[in-house]
Write a protein that holds these residues in place. Structure first.
Motif, short mmCIF file in Angstrom:
data_model
loop_
_atom_site.label_atom_id
_atom_site.label_comp_id
_atom_site.label_asym_id
_atom_site.label_seq_id
_atom_site.Cartn_x
_atom_site.Cartn_y
_atom_site.Cartn_z
N ARG A 24 62.43 -3.24 70.54
CA ARG A 24 61.83 -1.98 70.13
C ARG A 24 62.00 -1.09 71.42
N ILE A 25 62.23 0.12 71.05
CA ILE A 25 62.49 0.98 72.16
C ILE A 25 61.48 1.16 73.08
N GLU A 26 60.09 1.19 72.75
CA GLU A 26 59.13 1.33 73.57
C GLU A 26 58.84 0.32 74.45
N SER A 27 58.90 -0.89 74.00
CA SER A 27 58.85 -2.16 74.97
C SER A 27 60.22 -2.24 75.82
N TRP A 28 61.46 -1.98 75.31
CA TRP A 28 62.67 -2.05 75.99
C TRP A 28 62.49 -1.13 77.04
N VAL A 29 61.94 0.33 77.09
CA VAL A 29 62.01 0.84 78.26
C VAL A 29 60.86 0.39 79.28
N ALA A 30 59.75 -0.08 78.82
CA ALA A 30 58.73 -0.47 79.69
C ALA A 30 59.50 -1.87 80.62
N ILE A 31 60.23 -2.76 79.73
CA ILE A 31 60.94 -3.91 80.66
C ILE A 31 62.15 -3.34 81.38
N PHE A 32 62.68 -2.31 81.00
CA PHE A 32 63.66 -1.65 81.85
C PHE A 32 63.19 -1.09 83.36
N ILE A 33 62.00 -0.24 83.01
CA ILE A 33 61.32 0.36 84.22
C ILE A 33 60.76 -0.95 85.15
N GLY A 34 60.12 -1.97 84.40
CA GLY A 34 59.74 -2.93 85.40
C GLY A 34 60.41 -3.90 85.87
N SER A 35 61.62 -4.15 85.31
CA SER A 35 62.56 -5.00 86.02
C SER A 35 63.28 -4.53 87.17
N GLY A 36 63.26 -3.15 87.11
CA GLY A 36 64.04 -2.32 88.15
C GLY A 36 62.85 -2.24 89.39
N MET A 37 61.62 -2.04 89.02
CA MET A 37 60.73 -2.02 90.20
C MET A 37 60.67 -3.28 91.00
N TRP A 38 60.47 -4.41 90.05
CA TRP A 38 60.59 -5.84 90.45
C TRP A 38 61.50 -6.17 91.47
N LYS A 39 62.99 -5.66 91.21
CA LYS A 39 64.07 -6.11 91.91
C LYS A 39 64.10 -5.49 93.40
N GLU A 40 63.67 -4.06 93.25
CA GLU A 40 63.89 -3.14 94.42
C GLU A 40 62.75 -2.73 95.26
N MET A 41 61.50 -2.93 94.57
CA MET A 41 60.34 -2.46 95.50
C MET A 41 60.17 -2.92 96.88
N GLY A 42 60.15 -4.32 96.91
CA GLY A 42 60.28 -5.19 98.02
C GLY A 42 61.09 -4.71 99.10
N PHE A 43 62.33 -4.47 98.85
CA PHE A 43 63.56 -3.95 99.82
C PHE A 43 63.23 -2.70 100.17
N GLY A 44 62.67 -1.89 99.03
CA GLY A 44 62.57 -0.38 99.52
C GLY A 44 61.54 -0.30 100.29
N ALA A 45 60.48 -1.08 100.49
CA ALA A 45 59.42 -1.22 101.47
C ALA A 45 59.61 -1.32 102.90
N ILE A 46 60.83 -1.68 103.08
CA ILE A 46 61.38 -1.99 104.60
C ILE A 46 61.19 -0.53 105.36
N ILE A 47 61.91 0.49 104.71
CA ILE A 47 61.80 1.74 105.39
C ILE A 47 60.46 2.24 105.56
N TYR A 48 59.43 2.07 104.89
CA TYR A 48 58.15 2.46 105.07
C TYR A 48 57.53 1.51 106.05
N LEU A 49 57.87 0.30 106.03
CA LEU A 49 57.14 -0.51 107.17
C LEU A 49 57.48 -0.08 108.52
N ALA A 50 58.83 0.38 108.51
CA ALA A 50 59.40 0.88 109.82
C ALA A 50 58.70 2.17 110.26
N ALA A 51 58.32 2.88 109.14
CA ALA A 51 57.63 4.02 109.55
C ALA A 51 56.34 4.06 109.96
#
Length: 318
Positions: A175-202
């Motif tokens: 389903r397009i709606e649920s696929w888009v939600a899974i697409f966004i959610g999986s990207g957030m889950w994969k990258e948000m922790g590593f992206g926080a490193i820059i903000y922790l340094a700041a």
């Protein structure tokens, strides 16, 4: 006989001394300049020299004649792109998914960094950091496998739970709606922790005495975050937002290609997958080069526009 004294210009000595110190500083930094050479060569060879191939977008390219001898066709392939409803839909899909990624994915590392900054037990903080950093080092093939394991309609973990609760299985990935939600959610889950490193340094550069003064004045945690933490992060947030705007027309090929299926191609087909399927698999190099050039130009315009807007608040990138 009296001798006439020789006068020296007052500016000559400081200029000579300045030139001496500049030469000395240059010699001291020669090892650092040598360390820059591999990085410079990488960008020259793999980033700048390939730009010459963009001329293919204005030629009817073929292997026999090569890039230089292929006949010029001007804007022929750009006209084909913008006269086709399919390619316009692909451009819109790319823009829509990128905007959703920016809206939901950009604030996530900021929230994670602020939350981790409030954890006082060091062992707990390190344990949480390790867990949320780990997904970044997984390839999208592995992440896509995890997504299929969770949301597959045939034996997926989520659907098994729904069946145990007496509910019908849901085709999340079809389903397009649920696929888009899974697409966004999986990207957030994969990258948000590593992206926080820059903000922790700041966050580490913010003076702790500001929090102590705010606490003495009766400010709670939320007020400290709003009036101290976020203003301290503002330059970093604006910098990364400007860079994110420059990548607004880019959606990661690996993520989309591994998660898409024929049922959701109406929304899941983006520029990167189009270039792969049409350019490499069907050998329409001129057409896909035109698409890539359009994507790059739009990204550059968005980057310059975001930077010009940020400069009005004295926070521009350049």
């Amino acid at each position: 006989m009296p001798t006439t004294p020789v006068t020296v210009g007052t500016d000559s000595v400081p200029k000579a001394k300045q030139a001496f110190y500049e030469t000395k500083r240059f010699r001291q930094n020669i090892p650092l300049f040598l360390m820059l050479i591999p990085g410079i060569l990488y960008y020259v060879i793999f980033r700048y020299l390939p730009m010459g191939g963009l001329v293919i977008a204005f030629k009817d390219y073929n292997f026999r004649d090569g890039i230089l001898s292929s006949p010029w066709v001007g804007l022929k392939y750009f006209k084909i792109l913008f006269q086709s409803d399919a390619t316009l839909q692909i451009i819109w899909n790319t823009l829509e998914l990128s905007i959703l990624n920016l809206i939901f994915g950009f604030p996530a590392p900021i929230i994670i960094a602020i939350a981790l900054n409030e954890v006082r037990k060091r062992w707990l903080k390190r344990w949480i950091q390790t867990i949320i950093y780990l997904p970044h080092f997984l390839s999208w093939v592995i992440v896509a496998g995890l997504v299929l394991t969770l949301f597959s309609i045939d034996g997926g973990t989520v659907n098994k739970l729904l069946e145990q609760w007496g509910m019908e299985p849901v085709p999340f990935l079809y389903r397009i709606e649920s696929w888009v939600a899974i697409f966004i959610g999986s990207g957030m889950w994969k990258e948000m922790g590593f992206g926080a490193i820059i903000y922790l340094a700041a966050l580490s550069s913010i003076d702790p005495s500001l929090y102590e003064s705010a606490a003495l004045d009766g400010a709670g945690k939320m007020r400290q975050i709003w009036h101290i933490t976020l203003p301290g992060l503002r330059p970093t947030i604006i910098l990364l937002l400007i860079l994110g705007m420059g990548r607004l027309m880019e959606v990661g090929f690996d993520q989309v290609y591994n998660l898409q299926n024929p049922t959701v191609l109406e929304k899941a087909e983006v520029i990167s997958t189009y270039v792969y399927k049409v350019g490499l698999q069907k050998a329409q190099f001129s057409l896909t080069t035109a698409m890539g050039l359009f994507e790059s130009v739009v990204g550059l315009v968005l980057l310059l526009s975001a930077n010009a807007l940020a400069r009005k608040f004295d926070q521009g990138l350049f």
